[in-house]
Write a protein that holds these residues in place. Sequence first.
Motif, PDB file in Angstrom:
ATOM      1  N   CYS A  98      57.427 -24.665   7.346  1.00 60.39           N
ATOM      2  CA  CYS A  98      56.209 -24.006   7.833  1.00 60.39           C
ATOM      3  C   CYS A  98      56.550 -23.292   9.133  1.00 60.39           C
ATOM      4  CB  CYS A  98      55.106 -25.019   8.060  1.00 60.39           C
ATOM      5  SG  CYS A  98      53.594 -24.319   8.783  1.00 60.39           S
ATOM      6  N   ALA A  99      56.483 -21.981   9.118  1.00 59.52           N
ATOM      7  CA  ALA A  99      56.805 -21.179  10.290  1.00 59.52           C
ATOM      8  C   ALA A  99      55.526 -20.729  10.976  1.00 59.52           C
ATOM      9  CB  ALA A  99      57.638 -19.975   9.879  1.00 59.52           C
ATOM     10  N   ALA A 100      55.443 -20.956  12.270  1.00 60.68           N
ATOM     11  CA  ALA A 100      54.288 -20.515  13.060  1.00 60.68           C
ATOM     12  C   ALA A 100      54.598 -19.177  13.704  1.00 60.68           C
ATOM     13  CB  ALA A 100      53.959 -21.550  14.129  1.00 60.68           C
ATOM     14  N   SER A 101      53.581 -18.350  13.802  1.00 59.24           N
ATOM     15  CA  SER A 101      53.792 -16.997  14.304  1.00 59.24           C
ATOM     16  C   SER A 101      53.845 -16.908  15.809  1.00 59.24           C
ATOM     17  CB  SER A 101      52.695 -16.065  13.780  1.00 59.24           C
ATOM     18  OG  SER A 101      51.430 -16.497  14.269  1.00 59.24           O
ATOM     19  N   GLU A 102      53.426 -17.958  16.509  1.00 56.79           N
ATOM     20  CA  GLU A 102      53.371 -17.914  17.961  1.00 56.79           C
ATOM     21  C   GLU A 102      54.195 -19.028  18.583  1.00 56.79           C
ATOM     22  OE1 GLU A 102      48.909 -15.960  18.440  1.00 56.79           O
ATOM     23  OE2 GLU A 102      49.479 -17.737  19.569  1.00 56.79           O
ATOM     24  N   ARG A 103      54.895 -18.673  19.642  1.00 55.60           N
ATOM     25  CA  ARG A 103      55.757 -19.646  20.320  1.00 55.60           C
ATOM     26  C   ARG A 103      54.960 -20.780  20.941  1.00 55.60           C
ATOM     27  NH1 ARG A 103      59.537 -16.926  24.490  1.00 55.60           N
ATOM     28  NH2 ARG A 103      60.217 -19.090  24.609  1.00 55.60           N
ATOM     29  N   THR A 104      53.687 -20.515  21.271  1.00 56.29           N
ATOM     30  CA  THR A 104      52.892 -21.543  21.938  1.00 56.29           C
ATOM     31  C   THR A 104      52.703 -22.777  21.064  1.00 56.29           C
ATOM     32  OG1 THR A 104      50.876 -20.431  21.189  1.00 56.29           O
ATOM     33  CG2 THR A 104      51.646 -19.942  23.409  1.00 56.29           C
ATOM     34  N   PHE A 105      52.890 -22.597  19.763  1.00 51.87           N
ATOM     35  CA  PHE A 105      52.670 -23.745  18.905  1.00 51.87           C
ATOM     36  C   PHE A 105      53.791 -24.752  18.946  1.00 51.87           C
ATOM     37  CE2 PHE A 105      48.761 -23.948  16.556  1.00 51.87           C
ATOM     38  CZ  PHE A 105      48.142 -22.811  17.026  1.00 51.87           C
ATOM     39  N   ARG A 106      54.819 -24.464  19.686  1.00 50.31           N
ATOM     40  CA  ARG A 106      55.850 -25.465  19.839  1.00 50.31           C
ATOM     41  C   ARG A 106      55.341 -26.648  20.652  1.00 50.31           C
ATOM     42  NH1 ARG A 106      60.503 -22.398  22.956  1.00 50.31           N
ATOM     43  NH2 ARG A 106      60.112 -21.015  21.197  1.00 50.31           N
ATOM     44  N   ARG A 107      54.202 -26.486  21.313  1.00 57.86           N
ATOM     45  CA  ARG A 107      53.646 -27.573  22.091  1.00 57.86           C
ATOM     46  C   ARG A 107      52.544 -28.325  21.356  1.00 57.86           C
ATOM     47  NH1 ARG A 107      51.945 -24.468  27.377  1.00 57.86           N
ATOM     48  NH2 ARG A 107      51.470 -22.882  25.849  1.00 57.86           N
ATOM     49  N   HIS A 108      52.226 -27.877  20.147  1.00 54.70           N
ATOM     50  CA  HIS A 108      51.115 -28.458  19.424  1.00 54.70           C
ATOM     51  C   HIS A 108      51.568 -29.425  18.349  1.00 54.70           C
ATOM     52  CE1 HIS A 108      47.628 -25.839  20.623  1.00 54.70           C
ATOM     53  NE2 HIS A 108      48.643 -25.213  21.195  1.00 54.70           N
ATOM     54  N   VAL A 109      50.704 -30.402  18.059  1.00 56.52           N
ATOM     55  CA  VAL A 109      50.884 -31.213  16.868  1.00 56.52           C
ATOM     56  C   VAL A 109      50.910 -30.295  15.646  1.00 56.52           C
ATOM     57  CG1 VAL A 109      49.704 -32.868  15.363  1.00 56.52           C
ATOM     58  CG2 VAL A 109      49.811 -33.290  17.829  1.00 56.52           C
ATOM     59  N   MET A 110      51.762 -30.642  14.701  1.00 56.52           N
ATOM     60  CA  MET A 110      51.781 -29.952  13.419  1.00 56.52           C
ATOM     61  C   MET A 110      51.703 -31.010  12.329  1.00 56.52           C
ATOM     62  SD  MET A 110      52.121 -26.625  13.946  1.00 56.52           S
ATOM     63  CE  MET A 110      52.819 -25.965  12.444  1.00 56.52           C
ATOM     64  N   ALA A 111      51.092 -30.650  11.215  1.00 57.84           N
ATOM     65  CA  ALA A 111      50.888 -31.637  10.155  1.00 57.84           C
ATOM     66  C   ALA A 111      51.039 -30.996   8.786  1.00 57.84           C
ATOM     67  CB  ALA A 111      49.501 -32.275  10.281  1.00 57.84           C
ATOM     68  N   TRP A 112      51.257 -31.861   7.813  1.00 57.38           N
ATOM     69  CA  TRP A 112      51.230 -31.479   6.405  1.00 57.38           C
ATOM     70  C   TRP A 112      50.107 -32.252   5.709  1.00 57.38           C
ATOM     71  CZ3 TRP A 112      54.019 -27.629   4.272  1.00 57.38           C
ATOM     72  CH2 TRP A 112      55.141 -27.165   4.976  1.00 57.38           C
ATOM     73  N   PHE A 113      49.347 -31.518   4.907  1.00 53.83           N
ATOM     74  CA  PHE A 113      48.340 -32.090   4.033  1.00 53.83           C
ATOM     75  C   PHE A 113      48.686 -31.678   2.606  1.00 53.83           C
ATOM     76  CE2 PHE A 113      44.850 -33.609   6.809  1.00 53.83           C
ATOM     77  CZ  PHE A 113      45.302 -33.150   8.027  1.00 53.83           C
ATOM     78  N   ARG A 114      48.035 -32.293   1.648  1.00 56.25           N
ATOM     79  CA  ARG A 114      48.201 -31.885   0.258  1.00 56.25           C
ATOM     80  C   ARG A 114      46.888 -32.041  -0.487  1.00 56.25           C
ATOM     81  NH1 ARG A 114      52.160 -36.773  -1.919  1.00 56.25           N
ATOM     82  NH2 ARG A 114      50.560 -38.434  -1.974  1.00 56.25           N
ATOM     83  N   GLN A 115      46.763 -31.244  -1.537  1.00 59.57           N
ATOM     84  CA  GLN A 115      45.550 -31.297  -2.344  1.00 59.57           C
ATOM     85  C   GLN A 115      45.926 -31.166  -3.806  1.00 59.57           C
ATOM     86  OE1 GLN A 115      42.468 -28.498  -1.236  1.00 59.57           O
ATOM     87  NE2 GLN A 115      40.906 -29.754  -2.209  1.00 59.57           N
TER      88      GLN A 115
END
Length: 127
Positions: free
Chosen positions: A21-38
């Motif tokens: 999962c690639a984020a478009s903004e560098r600021t997200f390196r400081r954020h929690v990231m998660a995986w969900f499924r459906q």
Amino acid sequence: VQLQASGGGLVQAGGSLRLSCAASERTFRRHVMAWFRQAPGKEREFVAAISGGGGTTYYTDSAKGRFTISRDNAKNTVYLQMHALKPEDTAVYYCAAPYRYYSNSNIPSQAFEYDYWGQGTQVTVSS
């Protein structure tokens, strides 16, 4: 902000896949990231999450011991390595990120706590 998930596919039971999962903004390196499924006919469910620095991870019980979430902040990318896949793992997998910051001791696991979502990548495990 855009999240781009990839890496899904068709695999036999017992096989492995790695989702990215690639984020478009560098600021997200400081954020929690998660995986969900459906899965079809089911609600979206939490799979795993990782703190901004990568030092804290959290898994749902069904993922523990089989899945590993990790991140490469230099590439603004989060991964979900999945081993020993089962037919019940078949679902569309989504990466997600919250708008606000969370401490390492308070990583969210509910879908409503996440504000940004990737488009989803299909994982199909055949028996």
